[in-house]
Design an enzyme around this catalytic site. Structure first.
Site, PDB file in Angstrom:
ATOM      1  N   GLU A  49       0.736  -1.146  -0.150  1.00 12.69           N
ATOM      2  CA  GLU A  49       0.123  -0.071  -0.260  1.00 12.69           C
ATOM      3  C   GLU A  49       0.862   1.392   0.007  1.00 12.69           C
ATOM      4  OE1 GLU A  49      -2.678  -0.471   3.299  1.00 12.69           O
ATOM      5  OE2 GLU A  49      -3.640  -2.133   2.386  1.00 12.69           O
ATOM      6  N   GLU A  84      -6.170 -10.792  -1.149  1.00 12.31           N
ATOM      7  CA  GLU A  84      -6.959 -10.645  -0.161  1.00 12.31           C
ATOM      8  C   GLU A  84      -8.171 -10.609  -0.513  1.00 12.31           C
ATOM      9  OE1 GLU A  84      -5.464  -7.399   2.260  1.00 12.31           O
ATOM     10  OE2 GLU A  84      -3.353  -7.895   1.719  1.00 12.31           O
TER      11      GLU A  84
HETATM   12  C1  GLA Z   1      -4.762  -4.536   4.021  1.00 13.21           C
HETATM   13  C2  GLA Z   1      -3.507  -5.331   4.742  1.00 13.21           C
HETATM   14  C3  GLA Z   1      -4.182  -6.640   5.213  1.00 13.21           C
HETATM   15  C4  GLA Z   1      -5.460  -6.413   6.346  1.00 13.21           C
HETATM   16  C5  GLA Z   1      -6.152  -5.804   5.532  1.00 13.21           C
HETATM   17  C6  GLA Z   1      -7.507  -5.545   6.458  1.00 13.21           C
HETATM   18  O1  GLA Z   1      -5.386  -5.015   3.191  1.00 13.21           O
HETATM   19  O2  GLA Z   1      -2.924  -5.531   3.542  1.00 13.21           O
HETATM   20  O3  GLA Z   1      -3.151  -7.250   6.037  1.00 13.21           O
HETATM   21  O4  GLA Z   1      -4.839  -5.817   7.559  1.00 13.21           O
HETATM   22  O5  GLA Z   1      -5.728  -4.537   5.189  1.00 13.21           O
HETATM   23  O6  GLA Z   1      -7.747  -5.471   7.658  1.00 13.21           O
END
Ligand code: GLA
Length: 376
Positions: free
Chosen positions: A162, A267
Site C-alpha cells: 500500500e 486478499e
Molecule cells: C490490508 C492489509 C491486510 C489487512 C487488511 C484489512 O489489506 O494488507 O493485512 O490488514 O488491510 O485488515
C-alpha cells in the site's frame, strides 16, 4: 443467480473441469484445490485460531480446500518486532509449521507497510523522528531478521504494501517522508539479500483505480530496470457489491501482467453490505445506524443471490486470466472471521468470504464443486 453452468460457457472453466475430473476419479468429494488445479493456487488468510487448531471446523475447511496460506496478522511488524531489540516469533513460527504440515504454499505478509508498523520504528532515542540513515538501517535489520528466520520456508513475501494512492502519487507515509521513493527499491533489495530464492511481491488495494494502476506499473517497471527482483503484483481484491467493475478489474490485471510479473489476488473478499459513501458520524440516528448494519441476523436470500452472482462473475474474470495468476487468496476463513465485521464501522455483521458462519462453502463455490462432481 448465475449458475456454474453459465461459467462453463467460458473455455477456461471447461478446462478446469476437464482437469479436475481427470484427476479426481473415484467417489471423493472434489475440493476447491482440485477444482482450480492447473489454474492457480487457492489460498486463505488464517488467524491464530486456525493455525493453532482452536477453530476446529475452520481448520478442517482450510486443510480440505486450500493449498496456500498467509498469516492474517502475525507477520506484521507490530506483532513480530514490537520493540527495537525484541521479537515475538511464536505465532509466526506456528503459522509456517501449519503450512508445512499441510503441504501449503506459505506467503509472508508483510515487510514494509505504513499501518500495523511498530511505533518505535520511526522514533529516535530523543523522541524525535529518525533520520534517513537510521530508518534505512532499521528496515534492513527488520527485513533481514524476518526473512532470514524463514529462509527457504516462506516461499514469497509481500515486501511493500500500500505505497501508492489513488491519484498515482506516493502515500505520504513515514517511510516516504523520511526516505522518499527510494524506500521501495531498498525494501526489495534487502528482502532479496535475506533470501535470494524467495519470490517478492508488491501488494496494494483499489488496484482497479486508473491512477494507482498506472503508477504501480511504472514503479514495478522501474524496479525491474534497476535489476531488482519482483515476481508478482498483489491485487488485494477487497470488493463491494458496487465496486470494482469487472472491466476495470480485468484492465488492471492485464496491465500488471504486462510488466512481466505474475498477478496474485492476495486478499479477496466482497462486502455484502452497502458501501459507505458518507462519513459515519453525519447523522447518528437509530435509522442511520440500522442502515449501516442492515443484516444483523442473516443475509436475505435475494442479497445472497446477488452476492454469489457477482462473485461468480469475478471468478470468471480470474479464470480467463488464469495464465497470469499464480494465486487467489481469500482474506479470512469464514464470515465470522472477517475484518469487514469491524471496518469501516465497528460491530457490523458482514458476509464477505468464501465460507459462511456454518462452515459451508458459499453457493457459487458449491456450484463449482457440484459441476465438477457431475462430470466425473
Ligand atoms: C490490508 C492489509 C491486510 C489487512 C487488511 C484489512 O489489506 O494488507 O493485512 O490488514 O488491510 O485488515
Amino acid at each position: 443467480m448465475r449458475h456454474f453452468s453459465t461459467l462453463l460457457a467460458s473455455g477456461a472453466m471447461a478446462l478446469v473441469l476437464a482437469t479436475s475430473c481427470a484427476t479426481n476419479s473415484g467417489s471423493q468429494e472434489v475440493t476447491l484445490k482440485d477444482a482450480f488445479k492447473d489454474k492457480f493456487l487457492i489460498g486463505v488468510a488464517i488467524n491464530n485460531n486456525q493455525a493453532w487448531g482452536r477453530d476446529s471446523l475452520g481448520t478442517a475447511m482450510v486443510k480440505k480446500h486450500f493449498n496456500a496460506v498467509v498469516a492474517e496478522n502475525e507477520m506484521k511488524c507490530e506483532r513480530l518486532h514490537p520493540k527495537e531489540n525484541e521479537f515475538f516469533w511464536d505465532n509466526a513460527d506456528r503459522f509456517v509449521q501449519f503450512a508445512e504440515e499441510n503441504g501449503m504454499y506459505p506467503v509472508g505478509h508483510c515487510l514494509i507497510w505504513h499501518s500495523q508498523c511498530a511505533p518505535w520504528f520511526f522514533v529516535d532515542e530523543k523522541g524525535g523522528q529518525v533520520d534517513a540513515e537510521t530508518l534505512k538501517n532499521r528496515m534492513r535489520d527488520h527485513i533481514y531478521a524476518v526473512v532470514g528466520r524463514y529462509k527457504g520456508r516462506i516461499k514469497g513475501w509481500d515486501v511493500v504494501n500500500e505505497a501508492i494512492v489513488e491519484d498515482g502519487s506516493y502515500r505520504n507515509s513515514k517511510f516516504y517522508q523520511i526516505l522518499g521513493e527510494e524506500f521501495i527499491p531498498l525494501a526489495f533489495q534487502f528482502a532479496h539479500e535475506a533470501d535470494p530464492d524467495a519470490e517478492l511481491y508488491y501488494n496494494d488495494y483499489g488496484m482497479n483505480v486508473a491512477g494507482r494502476r498506472d503508477a504501480v506499473v511504472k514503479m514495478v517497471n522501474d524496479l525491474k530496470s534497476r535489476g531488482l527482483r519482483i515476481d508478482a503484483i498483489g491485487m488485494q481484491g477487497h470488493m463491494g457489491m458496487d465496486y470494482p467493475t469487472y472491466e476495470e478489474f480485468e484492465t488492471s490485471l492485464k496491465a500488471f501482467a504486462g510488466t512481466g510479473c505474475k498477478v496474485n489476488i492476495s486478499e479477496w473478499d466482497m462486502s455484502a453490505l452497502p458501501t459507505l459513501t458518507h462519513s459515519a458520524n453525519v447523522s447518528d440516528t437509530v435509522a442511520f445506524r440500522k442502515s449501516l448494519n442492515p443484516y444483523p441476523d442473516s443475509l436475505p436470500s435475494e442479497v445472497s443471490a446477488q452476492w454469489n452472482e457477482r462473485m461468480a462473475g469475478v471468478l470468471e474474470v480470474l479464470l480467463r486470466n488464469a495464465d497470469s495468476i499464480d494465486r487467489v487468496i481469500a482474506w479470512g476463513v469464514s464470515d465470522g472471521d472477517s475484518w469487514k465485521n469491524g471496518w469501516p464501522v465497528p460491530g457490523r455483521k458482514d458476509y464477505p468470504l468464501l465460507i459462511d458462519r456454518n462452515y459451508e462453502l458459499k453457493p457459487f463455490l458449491q456450484d463449482v464443486i457440484a459441476s465438477s462432481q457431475e462430470s466425473k
